[in-house]
Scaffold this active site. Structure first.
Site, PDB file in Angstrom:
ATOM      1  N   GLY A   1       0.777  -1.219   0.000  1.00 50.97           N
ATOM      2  CA  GLY A   1       0.000   0.000   0.000  1.00 50.97           C
ATOM      3  C   GLY A   1       0.816   1.281   0.000  1.00 50.97           C
ATOM      4  O   GLY A   1       1.947   1.321  -0.498  1.00 50.97           O
ATOM      5  N   HIS A   2       0.233   2.314   0.603  1.00 53.71           N
ATOM      6  CA  HIS A   2       0.789   3.668   0.600  1.00 53.71           C
ATOM      7  C   HIS A   2       2.148   3.718   1.299  1.00 53.71           C
ATOM      8  O   HIS A   2       3.115   4.263   0.771  1.00 53.71           O
ATOM      9  CB  HIS A   2      -0.218   4.583   1.300  1.00 53.71           C
ATOM     10  N   PHE A   3       2.223   3.127   2.485  1.00 56.39           N
ATOM     11  CA  PHE A   3       3.460   3.149   3.276  1.00 56.39           C
ATOM     12  C   PHE A   3       4.291   1.903   2.956  1.00 56.39           C
ATOM     13  O   PHE A   3       4.448   1.002   3.780  1.00 56.39           O
ATOM     14  CB  PHE A   3       3.146   3.232   4.768  1.00 56.39           C
TER      15      PHE A   3
END
Length: 289
Positions: free
Chosen positions: A265-267
């Site tokens: 995901g994003h992180f």
């Protein structure tokens, strides 16, 4: 392997206290790490030791985030131009002559503004889910774009969900195949800072000003075409806010762009730090100094 100690500093620039993490020899090539929303330089806690054996690493907290000052939104104009001015003042105060820049999320429009202002200083660019292309914006941006088009009190209030614990955890967990890899101190610390009195208004001001970043995308892209910097995009392919098309966009303007995706995901550093750090070290080894 020798592990370089991380030092924690506070410095006064432009009237603000700026906190930053520093590691590695001051004689080594410099890497500047710029975090995004809703986190701080804490996001680089595992990456810094990997890079600092060979590089001088500096990772500041932006104003309004982490351990840097967060003056009230009616005392400081929270715009990306002003965030950039603060980081520029830090660069000047530390006398950084040449550096590679790692940008993530909000760190991208800050780092890319620095890139436009300091082309002679930039040795290379690492973009980890740091967007510069409209096709990289997901539908998750729709309520924010609605606020840009109509900055009413109602549309502003509708964005307060973005600073909630539910939203913070969503950014960490969405698209992650093994949720047990997400350390709870990540979203807990981020939320601690988000919950400070007055911070909601700070974040809403920045969400409103993000439209200026999209307006600058053509200038960022023109830079990539003109200077063709060595560029590595390391991208969580399941990011709910910044789509893989944003990473692929770099290749349209810059033949030197290397794009790598990780199924997360994003992180992305939280789940794929080892893979990403090795790809970054390989990239950094090929940069001019």
């Amino acid at each position: 392997m020798k592990t370089e100690q991380i030092h924690y500093h506070n410095i006064k620039v432009n009237g603000l206290n700026v906190f930053y993490r520093e590691a590695g020899s001051k004689d080594a090539p410099v890497v500047l790490l710029l975090h995004g929303f809703p986190t701080s330089s804490f996001m680089f806690r595992n990456l810094i030791p990997e890079l600092s054996e060979k590089y001088h690493v500096i990772a500041p907290d932006l104003p309004g985030f982490g351990y840097s000052d967060a003056p009230a939104h009616d005392q400081f104009d929270y715009t990306f131009d002003n965030l950039t001015k603060t980081v520029q003042a830090l660069i000047d105060e530390l006398a950084l002559k040449r550096f590679a820049v790692y940008v993530f999320d909000y760190g991208a429009p800050v780092g890319f503004r620095l890139m436009l202002a300091n082309p002679e200083k930039i040795t290379g660019v690492i973009s980890q889910n740091g967007n510069a292309y409209e096709e990289g914006l997901s539908k998750g941006w729709n309520p924010i774009q609605k606020y840009w088009q109509d900055p009413s009190a109602e549309n502003r209030n509708n964005l307060k969900e973005f600073v909630s614990l539910k939203s913070t955890k969503f950014q960490y967990f969405e698209g992650v195949s093994d949720p047990a890899l997400i350390a709870p101190e990540t979203y807990t610390l981020d939320q601690h800072f988000l919950d400070r009195p007055g911070n909601v208004e700070i974040q809403l001001d920045l969400l409103k000003d993000y439209r200026t970043n999209v307006a600058l995308y053509p200038e960022f892209q023109a830079y990539f075409r003109k200077y063709k910097p060595q560029l590595l995009a390391v991208w969580g392919s399941e990011d709910p806010y910044f789509l893989p098309a944003g990473a692929e966009g770099y290749k349209k303007d810059n033949p030197n762009a290397i794009v790598k995706f990780y199924k997360t995901g994003h992180f992305a550093l939280e789940t794929h730090m080892k893979e990403i750090s090795q790809d970054i070290l390989t990239f950094l080894a090929g940069l001019p100094q």
